[in-house]
Design a protein around this motif. Structure first.
Motif, PDB file in Angstrom:
ATOM      1  N   PHE A 113       0.507  -1.129   0.080  1.00 18.35           N
ATOM      2  CA  PHE A 113      -0.031  -0.204   0.169  1.00 18.35           C
ATOM      3  C   PHE A 113       0.686   1.080  -0.546  1.00 18.35           C
ATOM      4  O   PHE A 113       0.131   2.112  -0.303  1.00 18.35           O
ATOM      5  CB  PHE A 113      -0.538  -0.060   1.264  1.00 18.35           C
ATOM      6  N   ALA A 114       1.624   1.403   0.666  1.00 20.34           N
ATOM      7  CA  ALA A 114       2.753   2.405   1.308  1.00 20.34           C
ATOM      8  C   ALA A 114       3.665   2.901  -0.137  1.00 20.34           C
ATOM      9  O   ALA A 114       3.579   3.798  -0.880  1.00 20.34           O
ATOM     10  CB  ALA A 114       3.648   2.262   1.987  1.00 20.34           C
ATOM     11  N   VAL A 115       4.009   1.772  -0.733  1.00 21.21           N
ATOM     12  CA  VAL A 115       4.471   2.389  -2.280  1.00 21.21           C
ATOM     13  C   VAL A 115       3.805   2.934  -2.912  1.00 21.21           C
ATOM     14  O   VAL A 115       3.818   4.249  -3.837  1.00 21.21           O
ATOM     15  CB  VAL A 115       5.212   0.998  -3.148  1.00 21.21           C
ATOM     16  N   SER A 116       2.175   2.652  -3.841  1.00 23.45           N
ATOM     17  CA  SER A 116       0.894   3.127  -4.669  1.00 23.45           C
ATOM     18  C   SER A 116       0.682   5.041  -3.483  1.00 23.45           C
ATOM     19  O   SER A 116       0.334   5.689  -4.044  1.00 23.45           O
ATOM     20  CB  SER A 116      -0.124   2.062  -4.839  1.00 23.45           C
ATOM     21  N   PHE A 117       0.840   4.861  -2.192  1.00 29.60           N
ATOM     22  CA  PHE A 117       0.116   6.018  -1.539  1.00 29.60           C
ATOM     23  C   PHE A 117       1.574   6.652  -2.505  1.00 29.60           C
ATOM     24  O   PHE A 117       1.000   8.107  -2.105  1.00 29.60           O
ATOM     25  CB  PHE A 117      -0.065   5.016  -0.358  1.00 29.60           C
ATOM     26  N   SER A 118       2.405   6.392  -1.689  1.00 26.31           N
ATOM     27  CA  SER A 118       3.731   7.660  -2.120  1.00 26.31           C
ATOM     28  C   SER A 118       4.060   8.350  -3.541  1.00 26.31           C
ATOM     29  O   SER A 118       4.227   9.082  -3.683  1.00 26.31           O
ATOM     30  CB  SER A 118       4.869   7.038  -1.599  1.00 26.31           C
ATOM     31  N   TYR A 139      -1.081   4.146  -8.957  1.00 30.24           N
ATOM     32  CA  TYR A 139      -1.434   3.078  -7.883  1.00 30.24           C
ATOM     33  C   TYR A 139      -1.125   2.040  -8.498  1.00 30.24           C
ATOM     34  O   TYR A 139      -1.837   1.441  -8.297  1.00 30.24           O
ATOM     35  CB  TYR A 139      -2.853   3.457  -7.445  1.00 30.24           C
ATOM     36  N   ASP A 140      -1.680   1.822 -10.176  1.00 29.75           N
ATOM     37  CA  ASP A 140      -0.528   0.216 -10.162  1.00 29.75           C
ATOM     38  C   ASP A 140       0.725  -0.004  -9.792  1.00 29.75           C
ATOM     39  O   ASP A 140       0.813  -1.328  -9.685  1.00 29.75           O
ATOM     40  CB  ASP A 140      -0.353   0.597 -11.743  1.00 29.75           C
ATOM     41  N   VAL A 193      -7.552   6.007   1.146  1.00 36.14           N
ATOM     42  CA  VAL A 193      -6.764   7.225   1.919  1.00 36.14           C
ATOM     43  C   VAL A 193      -6.002   8.837   0.884  1.00 36.14           C
ATOM     44  O   VAL A 193      -6.548   9.975   1.667  1.00 36.14           O
ATOM     45  CB  VAL A 193      -5.719   6.578   2.300  1.00 36.14           C
ATOM     46  N   SER A 194      -5.814   8.730  -0.053  1.00 31.26           N
ATOM     47  CA  SER A 194      -5.233   9.641  -0.612  1.00 31.26           C
ATOM     48  C   SER A 194      -6.282  11.104  -0.957  1.00 31.26           C
ATOM     49  O   SER A 194      -6.658  12.455  -1.273  1.00 31.26           O
ATOM     50  CB  SER A 194      -4.931   9.533  -1.976  1.00 31.26           C
TER      51      SER A 194
END
Length: 498
Positions: free
Chosen positions: A27-32, A237-238, A264-265
């Motif tokens: 999740f953190a990778v896409s959120f970042s 987000y992919d 969340v974004s």
């Protein structure tokens, strides 16, 4: 074999990348990469000029809801096929006819869109960093100084990714918390410190039109143009799918990462944008600031120089994290595409460093291509924006291709994470929305229409589509067969497959 490795073998691939990411890290990778403190900050001026507060706040919320439909539809397909190839692999698996062609075109839009979005993110980080250095050390912000800062940022991101997935995991986890806590700090300070705020009704309803268009309904048109701020931010987000082969319980964790990163974004970004817009003291002054970054001027006007610089520092660090995650996703997609021999020099780009478990060569390929894309900014920002405009349209074409094919394929077998009876309506809403933005964001954004104001998105899309089409018919259709299984290939070379 673990369940993840078994599923990957069923899809035709041997486990080569190190599987070290948890569901939160995925999740953190896409959120970042979405990074509300990157995209929403660096492109805030777009909506300030076109649409104004209503486009910034309610526009963000509306686009966020529509993007959530796209994310849900993508996540369902991701659960069925948790592989690093992601979008182009899904297209090949779901197409009833012409599987290699579908994989080829979706893959090239995805690959070049990823390169463009990495370039845009790190160039945006360079703009923010230049503004920060201008305020703290008196740096003169020029095209050269901004490019040199960009160069340092993207090389550092290449190095961090080269060191291995464990470092990426730690930094991605830190990034997620930095974004969430950073937003809370910015919102808290902007709510309490300023002596005065914009009337809250104006934050949600005021329309501002500096596009130059004056025809009847020009205000509505400006608001629609301003939606690009949100749509640009909601990209990348992919990544949760591209790092699926490095994620535990990928068939559940990767689709959850896609959806949660967007949701969340949407929420955190809405709160952030309301707070920033509520704090505007001088709209015209912020829009025309010498810093080249309207939110930086808004921070300083609202809370003073020192505190404003601190808020800008929070955004700057977040943007460095964002660019690092983008290089991660970009390199994994190019590694997977090269693994199927779709990129010139694939033999080089598909190599995995046995010590770090990362596709080192692919990492530096992406860094190099993104740098080339930003080079024109030394002479002309129009050329840079023309090249990177493919980031929004190009990526969303790649996003929705597999969703459309899934809707047209009655034999699709859902994975453990699926939408049930909601699959069809959510999928069709996602397809229609992408169709709308493909039309909306090729329209002229400003008047009069000149070489400086022309919307080059249609040119960028046409170039990618034209080049991929010529290459396909001239050569690739004779040798590109779509995703290649490498389990048997590895066994032939003496590598164990289980």
């Amino acid at each position: 074999m673990s369940t993840d490795e078994e599923r990957l073998a069923q899809l035709g691939y041997k486990q080569e990348l190190h599987r070290r990411l948890s569901g939160f890290s995925n999740f953190a990778v896409s959120f970042s990469i979405i990074s509300i403190l990157a995209g929403a900050i660096t492109s805030y001026g777009i909506a300030m000029k076109a649409g104004g507060p209503i486009a910034i706040t309610l526009g963000w919320l509306f686009v966020g809801i529509m993007v959530t439909f796209v994310a849900l539809a993508m996540a369902e397909v991701c659960s069925a096929y948790p592989t690093a190839g992601a979008l182009y692999w899904w297209a090949a698996a779901l197409a009833k006819k012409n599987k290699p062609a579908w994989a080829w075109f979706v893959g090239w839009f995805n690959f070049l869109g990823e390169v463009a979005v990495t370039a845009a993110i790190d160039f945006g980080a360079a703009i923010t960093t230049a503004a920060f250095f201008s305020l703290t050390f008196g740096l003169e912000v020029t095209a050269l100084s901004t490019f040199l800062i960009f160069l340092v940022i993207i090389v550092v991101h290449g190095l961090l990714n080269t060191f291995g997935v464990n470092l990426v995991r730690v930094l991605s986890d830190v990034s997620a918390w930095w974004h969430l806590i950073g937003v809370a700090v910015i919102v808290g300070i902007l709510a309490v410190v300023p002596d005065q705020h914009k009337p809250i009704s104006e934050v949600f309803t005021e329309v501002y039109n500096a596009t130059g268009f004056t025809f009847a309904g020009a205000g509505i048109y400006a608001v629609l143009m301003g939606l690009l701020m949100a749509q640009y931010t909601y990209t990348g987000y992919d990544a949760s799918a591209h790092v699926a082969e490095e994620t535990h319980d990928a068939a559940n964790a990767a689709p959850r990462g896609i959806v949660l990163s967007v949701v969340v974004s949407v929420i955190a970004g809405f709160v952030l944008l309301v707070a920033i817009t509520w704090s505007i003291q001088d709209y015209e002054g912020a829009l025309g600031t010498d810093l080249g970054l309207p939110p930086a001027q808004i921070f300083i006007d609202a809370v003073g120089h020192d505190l404003g610089v601190f808020l800008l520092f929070i955004c700057m660090v977040a943007q460095w994290f964002c660019g690092m995650a983008s290089v991660t996703a970009n390199s994994r997609m190019s590694y997977a595409f090269a693994r199927d021999d779709a990129i010139p020099g694939s033999r080089i780009w598909k190599k995995v460093n046995p010590r770090t478990g990362t596709p080192t060569n692919s990492i530096w390929l992406c860094v190099t291509l993104s740098t080339i894309l930003v080079l024109p900014s030394l002479w002309n920002t129009v050329a840079y924006f023309a090249a990177t405009s493919i980031a929004v349209i190009g990526l969303y074409i790649a996003y929705v291709g597999p969703v459309l094919l899934r809707r047209l394929n009655p034999d699709f077998q859902p994975g453990p994470w699926h939408l049930g009876k909601w699959s069809a309506p959510i999928g069709w809403i996602a397809i229609v929305w992408v169709g709308i933005i493909c039309v909306l964001f090729v329209l002229p954004p400003a008047s009069p229409i000149t070489a400086e104001s022309f919307n080059y998105t249609i040119v960028a899309v046409a170039v990618v589509l034209g080049a991929a089409t010529i290459w396909w018919f001239a050569s690739a259709r004779k040798w590109f067969t779509g995703p290649k299984q490498n389990v048997l290939e590895k066994a032939a070379h003496g590598d164990p497959v289980d």
